[in-house]
Design a protein around this motif. Structure first.
Motif, PDB file in Angstrom:
ATOM      1  N   GLY A 240     -10.796 -12.046 -14.506  1.00 47.88           N
ATOM      2  CA  GLY A 240     -10.618 -13.486 -14.429  1.00 47.88           C
ATOM      3  C   GLY A 240      -9.757 -13.969 -13.286  1.00 47.88           C
ATOM      4  O   GLY A 240      -9.626 -15.177 -13.070  1.00 47.88           O
ATOM      5  N   PHE A 241      -9.161 -13.037 -12.526  1.00 48.15           N
ATOM      6  CA  PHE A 241      -8.289 -13.416 -11.405  1.00 48.15           C
ATOM      7  C   PHE A 241      -9.174 -13.584 -10.173  1.00 48.15           C
ATOM      8  O   PHE A 241      -9.624 -12.608  -9.578  1.00 48.15           O
ATOM      9  N   GLU A 242      -9.418 -14.819  -9.759  1.00 50.17           N
ATOM     10  CA  GLU A 242     -10.518 -15.088  -8.839  1.00 50.17           C
ATOM     11  C   GLU A 242     -10.107 -15.370  -7.404  1.00 50.17           C
ATOM     12  O   GLU A 242     -10.832 -16.042  -6.674  1.00 50.17           O
ATOM     13  N   THR A 243      -8.974 -14.855  -6.952  1.00 46.96           N
ATOM     14  CA  THR A 243      -8.638 -14.988  -5.533  1.00 46.96           C
ATOM     15  C   THR A 243      -8.241 -13.625  -4.968  1.00 46.96           C
ATOM     16  O   THR A 243      -7.920 -12.691  -5.707  1.00 46.96           O
ATOM     17  N   ASN A 244      -8.223 -13.576  -3.631  1.00 47.66           N
ATOM     18  CA  ASN A 244      -7.839 -12.340  -2.956  1.00 47.66           C
ATOM     19  C   ASN A 244      -6.343 -12.072  -3.003  1.00 47.66           C
ATOM     20  O   ASN A 244      -5.871 -11.103  -2.412  1.00 47.66           O
ATOM     21  N   ALA A 245      -5.589 -12.908  -3.716  1.00 46.71           N
ATOM     22  CA  ALA A 245      -4.155 -12.637  -3.866  1.00 46.71           C
ATOM     23  C   ALA A 245      -3.916 -11.319  -4.592  1.00 46.71           C
ATOM     24  O   ALA A 245      -2.882 -10.678  -4.400  1.00 46.71           O
ATOM     25  N   LEU A 246      -4.883 -10.911  -5.410  1.00 52.22           N
ATOM     26  CA  LEU A 246      -4.765  -9.640  -6.136  1.00 52.22           C
ATOM     27  C   LEU A 246      -6.006  -8.810  -5.847  1.00 52.22           C
ATOM     28  O   LEU A 246      -7.046  -8.958  -6.480  1.00 52.22           O
ATOM     29  N   THR A 247      -5.897  -7.951  -4.852  1.00 51.28           N
ATOM     30  CA  THR A 247      -7.005  -7.061  -4.510  1.00 51.28           C
ATOM     31  C   THR A 247      -6.461  -5.814  -3.832  1.00 51.28           C
ATOM     32  O   THR A 247      -5.386  -5.836  -3.224  1.00 51.28           O
ATOM     33  N   GLY A 248      -7.172  -4.709  -3.988  1.00 54.22           N
ATOM     34  CA  GLY A 248      -6.740  -3.444  -3.405  1.00 54.22           C
ATOM     35  C   GLY A 248      -5.538  -2.834  -4.094  1.00 54.22           C
ATOM     36  O   GLY A 248      -4.862  -1.970  -3.531  1.00 54.22           O
ATOM     37  N   GLN A 249      -5.284  -3.244  -5.343  1.00 56.06           N
ATOM     38  CA  GLN A 249      -4.080  -2.817  -6.049  1.00 56.06           C
ATOM     39  C   GLN A 249      -4.420  -1.903  -7.236  1.00 56.06           C
ATOM     40  O   GLN A 249      -5.559  -1.853  -7.688  1.00 56.06           O
ATOM     41  N   SER A 250      -3.388  -1.219  -7.723  1.00 60.11           N
ATOM     42  CA  SER A 250      -3.523  -0.439  -8.952  1.00 60.11           C
ATOM     43  C   SER A 250      -2.460  -0.900  -9.941  1.00 60.11           C
ATOM     44  O   SER A 250      -1.309  -1.091  -9.564  1.00 60.11           O
ATOM     45  N   LEU A 251      -2.888  -1.105 -11.189  1.00 67.65           N
ATOM     46  CA  LEU A 251      -1.983  -1.572 -12.234  1.00 67.65           C
ATOM     47  C   LEU A 251      -1.797  -0.492 -13.287  1.00 67.65           C
ATOM     48  O   LEU A 251      -2.756  -0.022 -13.894  1.00 67.65           O
ATOM     49  N   MET A 252      -0.558  -0.069 -13.493  1.00 63.67           N
ATOM     50  CA  MET A 252      -0.228   0.948 -14.493  1.00 63.67           C
ATOM     51  C   MET A 252      -0.169   0.320 -15.885  1.00 63.67           C
ATOM     52  O   MET A 252       0.462  -0.719 -16.077  1.00 63.67           O
ATOM     53  N   VAL A 253      -0.826   0.953 -16.835  1.00 64.50           N
ATOM     54  CA  VAL A 253      -0.796   0.518 -18.234  1.00 64.50           C
ATOM     55  C   VAL A 253      -0.417   1.763 -19.030  1.00 64.50           C
ATOM     56  O   VAL A 253      -1.264   2.475 -19.549  1.00 64.50           O
ATOM     57  N   SER A 254       0.885   2.067 -19.114  1.00 64.17           N
ATOM     58  CA  SER A 254       1.262   3.443 -19.454  1.00 64.17           C
ATOM     59  C   SER A 254       2.560   3.576 -20.234  1.00 64.17           C
ATOM     60  O   SER A 254       3.112   4.672 -20.307  1.00 64.17           O
ATOM     61  N   HIS A 255       3.076   2.501 -20.809  1.00 57.77           N
ATOM     62  CA  HIS A 255       4.360   2.580 -21.517  1.00 57.77           C
ATOM     63  C   HIS A 255       5.462   3.150 -20.611  1.00 57.77           C
ATOM     64  O   HIS A 255       6.329   3.886 -21.060  1.00 57.77           O
ATOM     65  N   GLY A 256       5.399   2.780 -19.340  1.00 57.52           N
ATOM     66  CA  GLY A 256       6.471   3.156 -18.431  1.00 57.52           C
ATOM     67  C   GLY A 256       6.329   4.491 -17.748  1.00 57.52           C
ATOM     68  O   GLY A 256       7.145   4.840 -16.882  1.00 57.52           O
ATOM     69  N   TRP A 257       5.294   5.269 -18.112  1.00 60.00           N
ATOM     70  CA  TRP A 257       5.088   6.553 -17.429  1.00 60.00           C
ATOM     71  C   TRP A 257       4.593   6.263 -16.009  1.00 60.00           C
ATOM     72  O   TRP A 257       3.663   5.507 -15.804  1.00 60.00           O
ATOM     73  N   GLY A 258       5.238   6.881 -15.030  1.00 58.35           N
ATOM     74  CA  GLY A 258       4.817   6.719 -13.635  1.00 58.35           C
ATOM     75  C   GLY A 258       5.156   5.363 -13.069  1.00 58.35           C
ATOM     76  O   GLY A 258       4.342   4.756 -12.391  1.00 58.35           O
ATOM     77  N   MET A 259       6.351   4.878 -13.335  1.00 55.31           N
ATOM     78  CA  MET A 259       6.735   3.556 -12.833  1.00 55.31           C
ATOM     79  C   MET A 259       6.692   3.505 -11.314  1.00 55.31           C
ATOM     80  O   MET A 259       7.056   4.454 -10.638  1.00 55.31           O
ATOM     81  N   ARG A 260       6.241   2.319 -10.799  1.00 59.35           N
ATOM     82  CA  ARG A 260       6.200   2.090  -9.349  1.00 59.35           C
ATOM     83  C   ARG A 260       6.664   0.692  -9.030  1.00 59.35           C
ATOM     84  O   ARG A 260       6.412  -0.216  -9.767  1.00 59.35           O
TER      85      ARG A 260
END
Length: 260
Positions: A240-260
């Motif tokens: 649903g995020f429809e602009t190039n403001a968020l592209t080429g990224q990776s989002l961690m969904v991990s309960h804090g494992w591998g924080m960046r």
């Protein structure tokens, strides 16, 4: 509804994380193609999701390692609904071995499903997204897109590779409003992960309880598994995020494992 009338293809979506994402999309009014290996299973999942509404779903038989199958599936979606707004490249498997024991055929199988599948589905969807002026390409990575674990040479290699693909696609798609991002879940207690517990216990010479507490959840902040619903919420956000403001990224969904 955030995705009302959006046309979405979710691979590997007859069960597990893929099904949860498809269900979340249908719940937000989307039209969703359930792409999986067996048509009868895809059709059954599609019927269940359509019954729950308010969106709708159809089943597709798709082997993501076959260019012909991928092209035919995407063409069928476009013929029915006229466009493709969202692709979730989710199909995947897991095979664990020490690297010296890793059968080459299994290595090739892993990379083909995860990387060839992402490439072929992207290649098939990109022209439609460019022509219509936008779209979202979402790849199912992993914390292993950034981290490494023993026994997972092929999986870690494949998941790292998805970051590179997504970044190139972001560059090529950006001028046309096409975004690409990678979801990086931690351990999600699906049949795929449950299968790994005894396999890793045997390979590492530790108990199954130790595999869960130390190997799988030891890096989290609360020793909790990520849920399929957690991942589906992030997939909804990215779709649903429809602009190039968020592209080429990776989002961690991990309960804090591998924080960046």
């Amino acid at each position: 509804m955030k995705l009302k009338d959006k046309v979405c293809i979710v691979t590997g979506s007859a069960s597990g994380i893929g099904r949860a994402i498809a269900a979340r999309y249908v719940g937000e009014g989307a039209r969703v193609a359930i792409a999986d290996l067996k048509r009868e299973v895809s059709d059954a999942t599609a019927a269940d999701l359509t019954a729950s509404g308010p969106g709708e779903a159809i089943g597709l038989a798709m082997d993501v390692t076959s260019e012909d199958a991928v092209n035919a599936g995407v063409a069928a979606v476009v013929e029915k609904w006229g466009r493709v707004d969202v692709l979730v490249s989710n199909a995947g498997v897991q095979i664990v071995h020490k690297i010296e024991d890793f059968p080459f055929e299994d290595w090739k199988k892993m990379l083909s499903i995860h990387l060839d599948g992402a490439f072929l589905t992207t290649k098939a969807c990109m022209p439609h997204m460019k022509r219509q002026g936008g779209g979202a390409l979402i790849y199912m990575g992993s914390v292993h897109s950034h981290e490494a674990s023993p026994l997972k040479s092929a999986y870690v290699t494949a998941k790292h590779g998805l970051l590179g693909l997504a970044r190139v696609v972001a560059k090529e798609g950006g001028p046309h409003g096409v975004r690409s991002n990678v979801i990086c879940p931690g351990f999600v207690k699906t049949p795929l992960v449950e299968k790994q517990i005894p396999e890793q216990a045997k390979a590492l010479g530790i108990s199954e309880e130790e595999v869960v507490k130390r190997v799988m959840l030891g890096g989290t902040v609360d020793t909790e598994f990520t849920t399929i619903e957690d991942v589906a919420e992030v997939a909804l956000f990215l779709a649903g995020f429809e602009t190039n403001a968020l592209t080429g990224q990776s989002l961690m969904v991990s309960h804090g494992w591998g924080m960046r």
